[in-house]
Design a protein around this motif. Sequence first.
Motif, PDB file in Angstrom:
ATOM      1  N   ALA A  41       9.814   0.273  15.801  1.00  0.00           N
ATOM      2  CA  ALA A  41      10.977   0.289  16.823  1.00  0.00           C
ATOM      3  C   ALA A  41      10.858   1.889  17.186  1.00  0.00           C
ATOM      4  N   GLU A  42      10.658   2.809  15.742  1.00  0.00           N
ATOM      5  CA  GLU A  42      11.533   3.811  16.295  1.00  0.00           C
ATOM      6  C   GLU A  42      12.642   3.939  17.172  1.00  0.00           C
ATOM      7  N   LEU A  43      13.754   3.617  16.982  1.00  0.00           N
ATOM      8  CA  LEU A  43      14.868   3.321  18.009  1.00  0.00           C
ATOM      9  C   LEU A  43      16.131   5.125  17.331  1.00  0.00           C
ATOM     10  N   PRO A  44      16.642   5.246  17.761  1.00  0.00           N
ATOM     11  CA  PRO A  44      17.019   6.962  18.356  1.00  0.00           C
ATOM     12  C   PRO A  44      18.364   6.437  16.811  1.00  0.00           C
ATOM     13  N   GLY A  45      18.487   7.443  16.274  1.00  0.00           N
ATOM     14  CA  GLY A  45      19.802   7.201  15.198  1.00  0.00           C
ATOM     15  C   GLY A  45      19.385   5.833  14.082  1.00  0.00           C
ATOM     16  N   TYR A  46      18.177   5.202  14.413  1.00  0.00           N
ATOM     17  CA  TYR A  46      18.153   4.602  13.125  1.00  0.00           C
ATOM     18  C   TYR A  46      18.195   4.807  12.015  1.00  0.00           C
ATOM     19  N   GLU A  47      16.627   5.308  11.770  1.00  0.00           N
ATOM     20  CA  GLU A  47      16.955   6.685  10.790  1.00  0.00           C
ATOM     21  C   GLU A  47      17.722   6.858   9.837  1.00  0.00           C
ATOM     22  N   ASP A  48      19.581   7.587  10.150  1.00  0.00           N
ATOM     23  CA  ASP A  48      20.229   7.716   9.704  1.00  0.00           C
ATOM     24  C   ASP A  48      20.890   6.614   8.692  1.00  0.00           C
ATOM     25  N   LYS A  49      20.434   5.447  10.227  1.00  0.00           N
ATOM     26  CA  LYS A  49      20.866   4.039   9.691  1.00  0.00           C
ATOM     27  C   LYS A  49      20.321   4.155   8.159  1.00  0.00           C
ATOM     28  N   LEU A  50      19.025   3.898   7.920  1.00  0.00           N
ATOM     29  CA  LEU A  50      18.262   3.178   7.051  1.00  0.00           C
ATOM     30  C   LEU A  50      18.166   3.927   5.741  1.00  0.00           C
ATOM     31  N   LEU A  51      18.320   5.602   5.986  1.00  0.00           N
ATOM     32  CA  LEU A  51      18.375   6.910   4.657  1.00  0.00           C
ATOM     33  C   LEU A  51      20.107   6.799   4.340  1.00  0.00           C
ATOM     34  N   SER A  52      20.784   5.353   5.000  1.00  0.00           N
ATOM     35  CA  SER A  52      21.996   6.023   3.983  1.00  0.00           C
ATOM     36  C   SER A  52      22.256   4.185   3.702  1.00  0.00           C
ATOM     37  N   SER A  53      21.525   3.661   3.994  1.00  0.00           N
ATOM     38  CA  SER A  53      21.334   1.784   3.289  1.00  0.00           C
ATOM     39  C   SER A  53      21.568   2.037   1.877  1.00  0.00           C
ATOM     40  N   LEU A  54      22.266   0.936   1.958  1.00  0.00           N
ATOM     41  CA  LEU A  54      22.065   0.503   0.020  1.00  0.00           C
ATOM     42  C   LEU A  54      21.298  -0.788  -0.515  1.00  0.00           C
ATOM     43  N   SER A  55      19.619  -0.943   0.443  1.00  0.00           N
ATOM     44  CA  SER A  55      19.214  -1.536   0.455  1.00  0.00           C
ATOM     45  C   SER A  55      17.701  -0.172  -0.468  1.00  0.00           C
ATOM     46  N   ILE A  56      18.023   0.079   0.710  1.00  0.00           N
ATOM     47  CA  ILE A  56      16.338   0.920  -0.198  1.00  0.00           C
ATOM     48  C   ILE A  56      16.577   1.909  -1.723  1.00  0.00           C
ATOM     49  N   TRP A  57      17.928   1.585  -1.708  1.00  0.00           N
ATOM     50  CA  TRP A  57      18.524   1.435  -3.478  1.00  0.00           C
ATOM     51  C   TRP A  57      18.284   0.658  -3.996  1.00  0.00           C
ATOM     52  N   LEU A  58      18.676  -0.590  -4.204  1.00  0.00           N
ATOM     53  CA  LEU A  58      18.426  -1.601  -4.651  1.00  0.00           C
ATOM     54  C   LEU A  58      16.991  -2.381  -5.442  1.00  0.00           C
ATOM     55  N   CYS A  59      16.109  -1.682  -4.122  1.00  0.00           N
ATOM     56  CA  CYS A  59      14.441  -2.345  -4.192  1.00  0.00           C
ATOM     57  C   CYS A  59      14.323  -1.852  -5.594  1.00  0.00           C
ATOM     58  N   LEU A  60      13.406  -3.093  -5.972  1.00  0.00           N
ATOM     59  CA  LEU A  60      13.047  -3.464  -7.054  1.00  0.00           C
ATOM     60  C   LEU A  60      12.173  -1.845  -7.772  1.00  0.00           C
ATOM     61  N   ALA A  61      11.261  -2.386  -6.603  1.00  0.00           N
ATOM     62  CA  ALA A  61       9.915  -1.955  -6.492  1.00  0.00           C
ATOM     63  C   ALA A  61       8.920  -2.776  -7.358  1.00  0.00           C
ATOM     64  N   CYS A  62       9.509  -4.199  -7.814  1.00  0.00           N
ATOM     65  CA  CYS A  62       8.812  -5.458  -8.154  1.00  0.00           C
ATOM     66  C   CYS A  62       7.326  -5.788  -7.160  1.00  0.00           C
ATOM     67  N   ASP A  63       7.396  -5.471  -6.624  1.00  0.00           N
ATOM     68  CA  ASP A  63       6.242  -6.054  -5.299  1.00  0.00           C
ATOM     69  C   ASP A  63       6.376  -7.955  -4.974  1.00  0.00           C
ATOM     70  N   THR A  64       6.542  -8.444  -5.270  1.00  0.00           N
ATOM     71  CA  THR A  64       6.591  -9.842  -5.245  1.00  0.00           C
ATOM     72  C   THR A  64       6.966  -9.698  -3.296  1.00  0.00           C
ATOM     73  N   CYS A  65       6.795  -8.720  -2.692  1.00  0.00           N
ATOM     74  CA  CYS A  65       7.329  -8.827  -0.919  1.00  0.00           C
ATOM     75  C   CYS A  65       6.407  -8.709  -1.110  1.00  0.00           C
ATOM     76  N   TYR A  66       5.550  -7.389  -1.554  1.00  0.00           N
ATOM     77  CA  TYR A  66       3.652  -7.207  -1.297  1.00  0.00           C
ATOM     78  C   TYR A  66       2.753  -8.292  -1.419  1.00  0.00           C
ATOM     79  N   SER A  67       3.316  -8.986  -2.417  1.00  0.00           N
ATOM     80  CA  SER A  67       2.671 -10.208  -2.925  1.00  0.00           C
ATOM     81  C   SER A  67       2.689 -11.410  -2.444  1.00  0.00           C
TER      82      SER A  67
END
Length: 176
Positions: A41-67
């Motif tokens: 969506a590229e909504l204004p202000g959401y870049e900061d929301k993503l970059l300051s989210s906890l979710s990006i740090w919790l990701c295990l890179a297990c690639d279950t999502c990819y599979s």
Amino acid sequence: MEEEIGVITSHCYQCGKCTAGCPLNEDMDIMPSQILRILQAELPGYEDKLLSSLSIWLCLACDTCYSRCPQEVKLSQVMDFLRQESLRQNKVNPKAKDILSFHKAFLETIEKNGKLNEVWLTLNYKLKSLNMLQDVQKAPSMFFKGKLNPFPNKVQNVEEIERIFKRVSENEGGNK
């Protein structure tokens, strides 16, 4: 981002399989499919929301999502990119302090030895996070079972590893 990492977020059609399969979705503040939608969506202000989210740090890179993804969107690469941007822009979520301490300790151990050494990783993490007594009771048992080697093994050409880290650090503005 799409050009840099080669992941085309517009391929996601929001089926939600990435979120349903994620082993940490219950702890995330923004669900994996929502992260992709925000990027689309590229909504204004959401870049900061993503970059300051906890979710990006919790990701295990297990690639279950990819599979599970019918469109083969490599979400772990997106999360890795967002973590690097979060570091670069100094927007790391305060709740991710221990995760970031581990992240830095891990990379420093690899940079120094060219491979992982659990003792040095643990000591470095403890010093960074100040969680000195966390899990300390497990150390003697692990040591006597041969799981903790106090003497780090190094790769033959550790100087090349150091050069790689230096080059990456220069390209990313000094952030690991």
